[in-house]
Write a protein that holds these residues in place. Structure first.
Motif, short mmCIF file in Angstrom:
data_model
loop_
_atom_site.label_atom_id
_atom_site.label_comp_id
_atom_site.label_asym_id
_atom_site.label_seq_id
_atom_site.Cartn_x
_atom_site.Cartn_y
_atom_site.Cartn_z
N LEU A 36 0.83 -1.20 0.00
CA LEU A 36 0.00 0.00 0.00
C LEU A 36 0.86 1.26 0.00
O LEU A 36 0.55 2.25 -0.67
N GLU A 37 1.99 1.21 0.73
CA GLU A 37 2.91 2.34 0.72
C GLU A 37 3.47 2.59 -0.68
O GLU A 37 3.69 3.73 -1.08
N LEU A 38 3.66 1.50 -1.43
CA LEU A 38 4.20 1.61 -2.78
C LEU A 38 3.12 1.88 -3.82
O LEU A 38 3.40 1.95 -5.01
N GLU A 39 1.88 2.03 -3.36
CA GLU A 39 0.73 2.34 -4.22
C GLU A 39 0.50 1.27 -5.28
O GLU A 39 0.21 1.55 -6.45
N ALA A 40 0.61 0.02 -4.85
CA ALA A 40 0.41 -1.09 -5.77
C ALA A 40 -1.03 -1.14 -6.25
O ALA A 40 -1.97 -0.91 -5.48
N ASP A 41 -1.22 -1.47 -7.51
CA ASP A 41 -2.56 -1.67 -8.07
C ASP A 41 -3.01 -3.12 -7.88
O ASP A 41 -4.18 -3.37 -7.58
N PHE A 42 -2.08 -4.05 -8.06
CA PHE A 42 -2.37 -5.47 -7.88
C PHE A 42 -1.24 -6.08 -7.06
O PHE A 42 -0.07 -5.80 -7.30
N VAL A 43 -1.61 -6.95 -6.12
CA VAL A 43 -0.63 -7.65 -5.29
C VAL A 43 -0.96 -9.13 -5.31
O VAL A 43 -2.08 -9.53 -4.97
N GLU A 44 0.01 -9.93 -5.72
CA GLU A 44 -0.16 -11.38 -5.68
C GLU A 44 0.59 -11.92 -4.47
O GLU A 44 1.82 -11.85 -4.41
N LEU A 45 -0.17 -12.41 -3.50
CA LEU A 45 0.39 -13.05 -2.31
C LEU A 45 0.34 -14.55 -2.58
O LEU A 45 -0.63 -15.23 -2.26
N ALA A 46 1.37 -15.03 -3.22
CA ALA A 46 1.37 -16.39 -3.77
C ALA A 46 2.15 -17.33 -2.88
O ALA A 46 3.39 -17.33 -2.89
N THR A 47 1.44 -18.14 -2.11
CA THR A 47 2.13 -19.13 -1.29
C THR A 47 2.83 -20.13 -2.20
O THR A 47 2.30 -20.51 -3.24
N CYS A 48 4.01 -20.53 -1.80
CA CYS A 48 4.84 -21.43 -2.60
C CYS A 48 4.05 -22.58 -3.22
O CYS A 48 3.26 -23.24 -2.55
N GLN A 49 4.27 -22.80 -4.50
CA GLN A 49 3.83 -24.04 -5.14
C GLN A 49 5.10 -24.85 -5.38
O GLN A 49 6.13 -24.30 -5.78
N PHE A 50 5.04 -26.15 -5.15
CA PHE A 50 6.27 -26.92 -4.95
C PHE A 50 6.71 -27.67 -6.20
O PHE A 50 6.44 -28.86 -6.39
N TYR A 51 7.44 -26.91 -7.02
CA TYR A 51 8.10 -27.41 -8.22
C TYR A 51 9.53 -26.89 -8.20
O TYR A 51 9.85 -25.95 -7.49
N GLY A 52 10.39 -27.47 -9.03
CA GLY A 52 11.75 -26.98 -9.14
C GLY A 52 12.45 -26.92 -7.79
O GLY A 52 12.44 -27.87 -7.00
N TRP A 53 13.06 -25.77 -7.50
CA TRP A 53 13.82 -25.60 -6.28
C TRP A 53 12.91 -25.56 -5.05
O TRP A 53 13.32 -25.95 -3.95
N ALA A 54 11.68 -25.12 -5.21
CA ALA A 54 10.75 -25.11 -4.08
C ALA A 54 10.43 -26.54 -3.63
O ALA A 54 10.32 -26.80 -2.43
N GLU A 55 10.30 -27.46 -4.59
CA GLU A 55 10.03 -28.85 -4.23
C GLU A 55 11.22 -29.43 -3.47
O GLU A 55 11.05 -30.17 -2.48
N LEU A 56 12.43 -29.08 -3.90
CA LEU A 56 13.63 -29.54 -3.21
C LEU A 56 13.66 -29.05 -1.77
O LEU A 56 14.15 -29.74 -0.87
N ASN A 57 13.12 -27.85 -1.53
CA ASN A 57 13.16 -27.22 -0.21
C ASN A 57 11.82 -27.25 0.54
O ASN A 57 11.61 -26.48 1.47
N ARG A 58 10.95 -28.14 0.13
CA ARG A 58 9.60 -28.13 0.67
C ARG A 58 9.56 -28.19 2.20
O ARG A 58 8.76 -27.51 2.84
N ALA A 59 10.41 -29.01 2.79
CA ALA A 59 10.39 -29.16 4.25
C ALA A 59 10.69 -27.85 4.96
O ALA A 59 10.29 -27.67 6.12
N GLY A 60 11.38 -26.94 4.29
CA GLY A 60 11.70 -25.67 4.91
C GLY A 60 10.82 -24.52 4.48
O GLY A 60 10.98 -23.40 4.98
N LEU A 61 9.89 -24.78 3.55
CA LEU A 61 9.09 -23.69 2.99
C LEU A 61 7.59 -23.82 3.22
O LEU A 61 6.88 -22.81 3.28
N LEU A 62 7.08 -25.04 3.33
CA LEU A 62 5.63 -25.22 3.46
C LEU A 62 5.14 -24.66 4.79
O LEU A 62 5.60 -25.08 5.85
N PRO A 63 4.22 -23.70 4.76
CA PRO A 63 3.69 -23.16 6.02
C PRO A 63 2.83 -24.19 6.73
O PRO A 63 2.37 -25.18 6.13
N THR A 64 2.57 -23.97 7.98
CA THR A 64 1.61 -24.79 8.70
C THR A 64 0.20 -24.33 8.31
O THR A 64 0.00 -23.23 7.79
#
Length: 383
Positions: A181-209
């Motif tokens: 909001l401070e940056l006056e964004a028009d659109f904000v995507e709050l995208a929780t990790c989807q687990f492919y590529g490097w995210a899948e490799l790090n899933r145990a450290g990235l998946l929220p509860t």
């Protein structure tokens, strides 16, 4: 080797590709541990030339593609980006630059605008400078992103910000939204990790509860209500990770239906994660896009419904979700033709339940994640 299964084309002819994603390069100055690029990106082939990319744009536009995204890696490392943008505009595309903002300058941004760029999306790692810079692998990343986000707004582009959320930053959702909001964004995507590529490799450290995710969504909805009451223009988009759903998403609105991805070396994919599948995908160096889209084995492999095993084949929801994500099925079960394990009807749904349980009890700290860089990619390739 290609996956086993039906090789014939589906009975129904697919429509044209609507969205073309040009992954111009896998080069990137950052090291995000959730990057969707393939783990073996360091051994991929030579990048397409300027002329080859423009020919790809021409052929895709001829097929009916209307939107063109410039992505990577970091597309700003391509010194011909202005030329590619101008060519895309002349062909009639709506163009979108998907960038970390690292390497962007006000002068270059102005040049992009002159060339006809319609839209810039800047990604952040966190709203906290220390966490952002740690994840990015750069002590200057956060300050650069702030400066470039403000410059995007000043130059009249739509202000689109992307925050990839995960267990290490999702508890700061209020600060993330306030920063947008401070940056006056028009659109904000709050995208929780989807687990492919490097995210899948790090899933145990990235998946929220589940508790983290529910709190973040609740706070986002509170902000949505407040902004709506104020008639505020900012739109908040909250993306839930598949791992907390009971039904799979209609991935890319169906395999080979709307989305066409071209990788840096010219491999054509029906989604940006499909390269990891044991399927032979064609190259624009060897085939026309018309052949690739309509005739190739890779793009017909999971079109329609004939390829589906049970329970998908008999499911009354198959026309809504198309069996879910083929990449997720492969990563979690070893067979891309299986039902997406996100689905509660899948025989492999226990793998999703186990991942949720792991998120509750066995998290990894930021320092324990495997960060995306060429050295690590080379090690993975050798292994």
């Amino acid at each position: 080797m290609p996956s086993s299964g039906c090789n014939s084309k589906p009975d129904t002819q697919p429509g044209p590709p609507f969205w073309l994603l040009a992954e111009l390069t896998y080069r990137c100055p950052l090291q995000c541990p959730y990057c969707s690029n393939p783990l073996d990106f360091s051994r991929q082939g030579e990048e397409l030339t300027t002329a080859q990319w423009i020919e790809v744009f021409r052929q895709a536009r001829e097929l009916g593609a209307a939107q063109l995204g410039f992505s990577g890696g970091e597309p700003l490392v391509r010194q011909d980006l202005e030329v590619l943008i101008r060519a895309a505009r002349e062909l009639g595309y709506y163009t979108n630059l998907i960038t970390s903002g690292i390497g962007l300058t006000e002068a270059r941004m102005a040049a992009f605008k002159d060339a006809g760029l319609d839209h810039i999306q800047i990604s952040f790692q966190a709203a906290d400078e220390e966490v952002n810079n740690l994840l990015a692998g750069s002590r200057k990343a956060f300050a650069q992103k702030l400066a470039m986000a403000r410059a995007v707004k000043a130059q009249g582009y739509p202000m689109v910000l992307n925050f990839v959320t995960h267990r290490h930053n999702i508890d700061s959702i209020e600060r993330i939204i306030e920063l947008c909001l401070e940056l006056e964004a028009d659109f904000v995507e709050l995208a929780t990790c989807q687990f492919y590529g490097w995210a899948e490799l790090n899933r145990a450290g990235l998946l929220p509860t589940r508790e983290q995710l529910q709190r973040a969504e609740r706070i986002t909805n509170q902000y949505r209500e407040k902004l709506a009451a104020q008639n505020h223009p900012c739109k908040l988009i909250f993306v839930t990770p598949d791992y907390y759903e009971e039904r799979p998403k209609a991935c890319m609105n169906g395999w080979g239906n709307l989305f066409l991805d071209i990788t840096p070396d010219g491999t054509a994919l029906p989604c940006h994660s499909a390269r990891q599948l044991p399927v032979q995908f064609p190259s624009v160096r060897e085939h026309s896009l018309r052949h690739i889209w309509y005739e190739s084995f890779g793009f017909n492999r999971f079109r329609g419904y004939d390829w589906m095993p049970e329970p998908c084949r008999s499911c009354d929801e198959k026309e809504k979700d198309f069996g879910g994500c083929r990449c997720q099925a492969f990563l979690l079960t070893g067979d891309a033709s299986n039902a997406d394990p996100v689905c509660a009807k899948s025989a492999h749904h226990g793998k999703i339940l186990a991942a949720r349980e792991q998120a509750e009890h066995a998290p990894l700290e930021l320092e324990q994640l495997t960060y995306r860089n060429e050295r690590t990619s080379n090690i993975i390739c050798r292994a």
